[in-house]
Design a protein around this motif. Sequence first.
Motif, PDB file in Angstrom:
ATOM      1  N   ALA A  59       1.046  -1.167   0.017  1.00 22.31           N
ATOM      2  CA  ALA A  59       0.419   0.588   0.138  1.00 22.31           C
ATOM      3  C   ALA A  59       1.310   0.939  -0.225  1.00 22.31           C
ATOM      4  CB  ALA A  59      -1.209  -0.181   1.244  1.00 22.31           C
ATOM      5  N   GLN A  60       2.071   1.080   0.716  1.00 21.91           N
ATOM      6  CA  GLN A  60       2.755   2.305   0.784  1.00 21.91           C
ATOM      7  C   GLN A  60       3.269   2.799  -0.333  1.00 21.91           C
ATOM      8  OE1 GLN A  60       5.009   1.284   4.073  1.00 21.91           O
ATOM      9  NE2 GLN A  60       3.975   2.567   5.702  1.00 21.91           N
ATOM     10  N   GLU A  61       3.346   1.558  -0.972  1.00 19.57           N
ATOM     11  CA  GLU A  61       4.478   1.408  -2.612  1.00 19.57           C
ATOM     12  C   GLU A  61       4.208   1.496  -3.117  1.00 19.57           C
ATOM     13  OE1 GLU A  61       8.511   1.886  -1.984  1.00 19.57           O
ATOM     14  OE2 GLU A  61       8.014   1.980  -0.081  1.00 19.57           O
ATOM     15  N   LYS A  62       2.591   1.134  -3.363  1.00 16.69           N
ATOM     16  CA  LYS A  62       1.893   1.378  -4.417  1.00 16.69           C
ATOM     17  C   LYS A  62       2.430   0.405  -5.838  1.00 16.69           C
ATOM     18  CE  LYS A  62       0.199   6.224  -3.630  1.00 16.69           C
ATOM     19  NZ  LYS A  62       0.417   6.329  -2.423  1.00 16.69           N
ATOM     20  N   ASN A  63       3.041  -0.186  -5.757  1.00 19.58           N
ATOM     21  CA  ASN A  63       3.919  -1.301  -6.192  1.00 19.58           C
ATOM     22  C   ASN A  63       3.855  -2.300  -5.907  1.00 19.58           C
ATOM     23  OD1 ASN A  63       6.271  -1.832  -8.256  1.00 19.58           O
ATOM     24  ND2 ASN A  63       5.772  -1.209  -9.789  1.00 19.58           N
ATOM     25  N   PHE A  64       3.973  -3.722  -6.441  1.00 17.63           N
ATOM     26  CA  PHE A  64       3.952  -5.024  -6.166  1.00 17.63           C
ATOM     27  C   PHE A  64       5.673  -5.164  -6.177  1.00 17.63           C
ATOM     28  CE2 PHE A  64      -0.352  -6.559  -6.192  1.00 17.63           C
ATOM     29  CZ  PHE A  64      -0.759  -6.931  -4.892  1.00 17.63           C
ATOM     30  N   THR A  65       6.146  -4.938  -7.262  1.00 20.39           N
ATOM     31  CA  THR A  65       7.611  -4.658  -7.794  1.00 20.39           C
ATOM     32  C   THR A  65       8.674  -4.535  -6.622  1.00 20.39           C
ATOM     33  OG1 THR A  65       7.007  -5.453  -9.847  1.00 20.39           O
ATOM     34  CG2 THR A  65       9.969  -4.851  -9.288  1.00 20.39           C
ATOM     35  N   ALA A 113       7.550  -3.523  -3.422  1.00 17.72           N
ATOM     36  CA  ALA A 113       7.436  -3.710  -2.039  1.00 17.72           C
ATOM     37  C   ALA A 113       8.508  -5.300  -2.189  1.00 17.72           C
ATOM     38  CB  ALA A 113       5.933  -4.299  -2.488  1.00 17.72           C
ATOM     39  N   ALA A 114       8.350  -5.858  -3.189  1.00 16.90           N
ATOM     40  CA  ALA A 114       9.145  -7.278  -2.920  1.00 16.90           C
ATOM     41  C   ALA A 114      10.525  -6.763  -2.587  1.00 16.90           C
ATOM     42  CB  ALA A 114       8.317  -7.937  -4.324  1.00 16.90           C
ATOM     43  N   GLU A 115      10.567  -6.243  -3.193  1.00 18.83           N
ATOM     44  CA  GLU A 115      12.386  -6.363  -3.496  1.00 18.83           C
ATOM     45  C   GLU A 115      11.966  -5.149  -1.878  1.00 18.83           C
ATOM     46  OE1 GLU A 115      13.133  -2.725  -6.237  1.00 18.83           O
ATOM     47  OE2 GLU A 115      13.198  -4.414  -7.756  1.00 18.83           O
TER      48      GLU A 115
END
Length: 319
Positions: free
Chosen positions: A13-19, A21-23
């Motif tokens: 939610a904070q990064e607005k991006n799964f990639t 966030a995964a990193e």
Amino acid sequence: MNLRQIRYFVIVAQEKNFTRAAEILHISQPPLSRQIQLLEETLDVRLFVRSSRPLKLTEAGKVFYEQAVQILSRVEQMKRSTQQVGRNERHSLSLGFVPSMLYGGLPTLVKRLRILRPHLNINLVELLSSQQPEALRTGLIDVGFGRLRLNFPDISRLVLREERLMVATPEEHPLASPDDSPIALTQLERENVILFPKEHRPNFGDSVLSMLRDHNFQPKKIQEVSQLQTALGLVSANMGICIAPSSINGLRSDLCYRLLGDESLTTPIILNYRTNDNTEIIELMLDLLIETYKEKHPWLKHSLHCFTKEKKDNTFFKN
């Protein structure tokens, strides 16, 4: 649903991006997406609008995010508190307080805590009563001193004393009295009443208005300001009168102060703390307050039902 899924959700939610966030989480994207999917299946709602770039939260996701952040903060605070108690190494104490506490027993309490615990780092955080429960939950403060009887299952409260209400008027006002005799509510019927604060409802001003209504009294006009000092400044400018706790007596030498005659018109001093967070430092503060109340300080002159050792023995650690 588990804490890992909640943490994963918050990062996404904070990064607005799964990639990204995964990193940050040091995992690959497929298992991260799978954990979010499992979380959504458990809740039976969609948390993200996956068609948007950047990723957006659904309305349900926004609600869940607010609660998730609080949960993770509370878990971290619980971890730190438990470790400190287990190691007997509490180094800091954050006290939340409403500003009017500075004219009562708070300075004396802090001075005595510093003497008895010289290595304890004491932080004072100015907060309105309605802000303190959330500050306790997030760990911003460890203890709060407020004036509102707020009911939350995770927050315990102890009424330390009841403080009578007082009216501040200009010295030249018809209601000013050289002998400081009590004043009846009926004498205020034609007055403009200045109350504080005006933010973060419910607040002290709301509690005063509620008491006035219970006595079938409606001021001619009500003006709300942010701070006590502003309210007293307006009184000095002959803009109205102010109803405030009796500990403000004499705060400004150019005003006259009179108690409200009805002794049921009081404002409480309340100690708030996290339920089951019954640490040694809270018990020490209560002992210091009990001893302070025995000393009959000037700001205690118009206080009722002060906290005692008997009350402490009967209520503390029993929430």
